[in-house]
Scaffold this active site. Structure first.
Site, PDB file in Angstrom:
ATOM      1  N   CYS A  94       0.810  -1.199  -0.220  1.00 43.90           N
ATOM      2  CA  CYS A  94       0.028   0.165  -0.105  1.00 43.90           C
ATOM      3  C   CYS A  94       0.742   1.375  -0.014  1.00 43.90           C
ATOM      4  O   CYS A  94       1.456   1.547  -0.931  1.00 43.90           O
ATOM      5  CB  CYS A  94      -0.978  -0.020   1.154  1.00 43.90           C
ATOM      6  SG  CYS A  94      -2.441   1.050   0.946  1.00 43.90           S
ATOM      7  N   HIS A 195      -3.677  -5.563   2.295  1.00 42.85           N
ATOM      8  CA  HIS A 195      -3.304  -5.722   3.726  1.00 42.85           C
ATOM      9  C   HIS A 195      -4.092  -6.889   4.317  1.00 42.85           C
ATOM     10  O   HIS A 195      -4.660  -7.602   3.581  1.00 42.85           O
ATOM     11  CB  HIS A 195      -3.810  -4.463   4.628  1.00 42.85           C
ATOM     12  CG  HIS A 195      -3.429  -3.233   4.233  1.00 42.85           C
ATOM     13  ND1 HIS A 195      -2.275  -2.685   4.344  1.00 42.85           N
ATOM     14  CD2 HIS A 195      -4.131  -2.141   3.419  1.00 42.85           C
ATOM     15  CE1 HIS A 195      -2.199  -1.477   4.097  1.00 42.85           C
ATOM     16  NE2 HIS A 195      -3.339  -1.058   3.470  1.00 42.85           N
TER      17      HIS A 195
HETATM   18  N1  GLN Z   1      -2.172   6.925   1.897  1.00 46.13           N
HETATM   19  C1  GLN Z   1      -2.374   6.075   0.745  1.00 46.13           C
HETATM   20  C2  GLN Z   1      -3.592   5.974   0.263  1.00 46.13           C
HETATM   21  O1  GLN Z   1      -4.853   6.189   0.887  1.00 46.13           O
HETATM   22  C3  GLN Z   1      -2.028   4.601   1.342  1.00 46.13           C
HETATM   23  C4  GLN Z   1      -2.822   4.224   2.394  1.00 46.13           C
HETATM   24  C5  GLN Z   1      -2.779   2.726   2.905  1.00 46.13           C
HETATM   25  O2  GLN Z   1      -1.338   2.440   3.260  1.00 46.13           O
HETATM   26  N2  GLN Z   1      -3.575   2.066   3.134  1.00 46.13           N
HETATM   27  O3  GLN Z   1      -3.571   5.717  -1.117  1.00 46.13           O
END
Ligand code: GLN
Length: 250
Positions: A94, A195
């Site tokens: 992510c 995740h």
């Molecule tokens: N900040 C990033 C987004 O919202 C990554 C989010 C995350 O790692 N869940 O795209």
């Protein structure tokens, strides 16, 4: 053999949805095969000596954490790209996935630098893409597996033309909610939005990463005996069902 060395990039900043659990899975599955794992945190100014680390791991984080560490991570870019060229394995999730690309334009419009290892860039959209995901992957020709996880991102990741995605989206949004693909795979580097954490319910991917890390160390790809993986298989099935019944995309 000396323990396999894992470099955990910015663990205090990039670790949402228990992404750290991926390391626990690698450690346990390595031990079951008779290998030891040593995990070292790598933060700002870390010294990364060529050939030293067998696998680099970077977890997810929200825009705020990404903003805090992006320049420091980018400063490690040359050393990380050199390690990749020399065969080190990468797993990025992510927020970490976004920063392995060239850049991430976040929701406030700031352009964060990435390390330019993966052939992609990311731009935040106004709607978040949230839910369970099911992918079909073929990491080696003819070897088909499914991958399950949970996505929650505003970033839309655009792969460069010809770049290889990690998988085809069966259910979920994936990289950008439009292309029908998720993640990116470049040699021994994997980036993904999934995740959960990712590896407990996708043990085949954990074993692939581990085997590649051992190959980096020894020059030989080990052939692992399969593990029973009863709970892992059940967890995979539960996630796959949730993804398939979420409705909507793809
Ligand atoms: N900040 C990033 C987004 O919202 C990554 C989010 C995350 O790692 N869940 O795209």
């Amino acid at each position: 053999m000396q323990p396999l060395l894992i470099g955990h990039l910015f663990p205090d900043y990039l670790n949402i949805y228990a992404d750290r659990g991926n390391i626990a899975v690698l450690g346990r599955r390595a031990a079951w095969r008779g290998y030891q794992l040593e995990v070292r945190a790598l933060g700002a100014g870390a010294e990364i000596r060529p050939g030293e680390h067998d696998l680099f791991y970077v977890g997810g984080g929200q825009d705020r954490e990404q903003e805090l560490i992006a320049p420091e991570l980018a400063a490690l870019g040359p050393a990380l790209r050199e390690a990749f060229e020399a065969g080190a394995v990468f797993l990025a999730v992510c927020g970490g996935y976004q920063l392995l690309g060239r850049s991430y334009r976040d929701q406030s419009g700031d352009e964060l630098p990435g390390i330019g290892l993966l052939p992609l860039h990311t731009v935040a959209g106004s709607e978040r893409m949230i839910g369970d995901v099911l992918l079909e992957c073929e990491l080696e020709p003819g070897w088909k597996e499914t991958l399950v996880g949970f996505e929650n991102h505003a970033g839309r990741t655009i792969l460069d033309p010809g770049a290889e995605p990690l998988g085809r989206v069966v259910a979920g949004f994936g990289n950008d909610g439009e292309s029908g693909y998720e993640g990116c795979r470049l040699g021994r580097a994997i980036g993904t939005y999934l995740h959960g954490p990712l590896l407990p319910r996708n043990p085949w991917l954990a074993d692939w990463l581990l085997a590649q890390a051992i190959a980096h160390r020894t020059g030989d790809l080990p052939a692992f005996e399969p593990l029973p993986d009863e709970l892992e298989t059940q967890a995979h099935a539960v996630s796959a069902r949730r993804a398939e019944t979420r409705g909507g995309r793809f």
